[in-house]
Design an enzyme around this catalytic site. Sequence first.
Site, short mmCIF file in Angstrom:
data_model
loop_
_atom_site.label_atom_id
_atom_site.label_comp_id
_atom_site.label_asym_id
_atom_site.label_seq_id
_atom_site.Cartn_x
_atom_site.Cartn_y
_atom_site.Cartn_z
N GLU A 31 0.82 -1.22 0.00
CA GLU A 31 0.00 0.00 0.00
C GLU A 31 0.85 1.26 0.00
O GLU A 31 0.37 2.38 0.27
CB GLU A 31 -0.96 -0.02 1.19
CG GLU A 31 -1.91 -1.21 1.18
CD GLU A 31 -3.13 -1.03 0.26
OE1 GLU A 31 -3.69 0.08 0.21
OE2 GLU A 31 -3.53 -2.01 -0.40
N HIS A 86 -4.99 1.69 6.97
CA HIS A 86 -3.57 2.00 6.71
C HIS A 86 -2.97 2.50 8.02
O HIS A 86 -3.65 3.16 8.81
CB HIS A 86 -3.42 3.11 5.66
CG HIS A 86 -3.77 2.70 4.27
ND1 HIS A 86 -4.54 3.49 3.44
CD2 HIS A 86 -3.45 1.60 3.55
CE1 HIS A 86 -4.69 2.87 2.26
NE2 HIS A 86 -4.04 1.72 2.31
N CYS A 91 -3.27 11.32 3.42
CA CYS A 91 -3.52 10.38 2.31
C CYS A 91 -3.30 11.05 0.97
O CYS A 91 -2.94 10.40 -0.01
CB CYS A 91 -4.96 9.88 2.33
SG CYS A 91 -5.45 9.03 3.81
#
Length: 416
Positions: free
Chosen positions: A162, A230, A347
């Site tokens: 990720e 995350h 993000c």
Amino acid sequence: MAVCEINFDGIIGPSHNYAGLSLGNLASASHAGDASQPRAAALQGLAKMRHNLALGLAQGFLLPLPRPNAAFLAAIGADGSEDARLRAAAWSASSMWTANAATVSPAPDTADGRCHLTAANLVTMPHRSQEWPDTARQLRLAFADAWHFAVHDAVPPCFGDEGAANHMRMGESHAAPGLEIFVYGTSGGAFPARQHVEASRAVARLHGLDPARVLFVEQNPDAIAAGAFHNDVVAVANERVLFTHEQAFADPQGTYAAIRSRVPGADIIEVPASAVSLADAIRSYLFNAQLVTLPAGGMALIIPSEAWEHPRVRAWLDAMLAGNGAIRQVLPVDVRQSMANGGGPACLRLRVVADPATVDPRFLLDQRKAARIEAVIAAHWPERIVPSEIGSAELAGRVIAARLALLAELDLMELA
Ligand code: SUG
């Protein structure tokens, strides 16, 4: 110019919508089916970039990827009978969250003295798994200078990766050799652990990192189960400072000890669950913040306005500021359209430590260029998309034309 941290934000694409595609991402699930506002979303993202430029920070951007993704639709044999969620996947604007674009190891950390970037395969979520080939193409353009950069394809899809959302770097300063911390998951209850340790280890090897300056840390399964899909939803680091929730890691004390033994003067700011519960942290996105070193010295925490407006989070922040610690300022920004899909200020950005003069200048932002981008968004981005419109040929035409108008404005038609 000297080496510094450059934040590359994803420009929010014209197909931004709420299709509820991300299992384990509570915001995405709870907004599924809502009408989105792509124009307002992109303007919010740009306002954040302008805010950071005004702080004196170096700012870059990455372009939205081609959507609807014709290659993905062809690969699944789309003929109109496919599942609506798969169709929506081809339309997702999820590449806006550039913290998931790649993992970045700056030049001072790598064996060959170049800054290494590995595109993230994002295999756990179908709508995100299609991103990396186009992302890698764009990174190879922005960081084409082979003296200073090496861009790698994604690691094999048998291991979930990720990108920078599960990677932190600590050290004396950005330009000094750092400790790279890879955070992986093993389980997350009903929710998937998206980052696999095998992927993290592969990235560390590809980047030529010194094993003495690398840590592999397990994410707390309870954090994943609570919605921290995350690690950057529960922790953020900058230079000597780690700002983290008490329940971010499976073994917090072991993690802190390992960091302290490798980063002299490490300052670990731990927010206890008694002050801010995991649920509050995930709802407010307190930790999905940009922790930045200001040019005049001192650090600022750029948080989503949702965190500033949350009473218990605000009480903790007020107490922290009164304590005169490393974080001297807290600056709220409005990125509500992205937040509703689980994407906060952190993000939306990929950190690259490099000399801006070595980056293709077409990907670097100043206030004048920001105004030009704003004008394209205002003229071309749809005002509103409801998920039932996804698949419409008319909307597809508008989305494609909007992105092409931006590429033309920025002289980046090779990404068409
Ligand atoms: O992968 N949301 C993204 C949010 C990514 C946030 N990134 C970081 N934490 N670094 C995700 O879950 C929602 C898409 C939708 O539901 O349509 C989405 O993909």
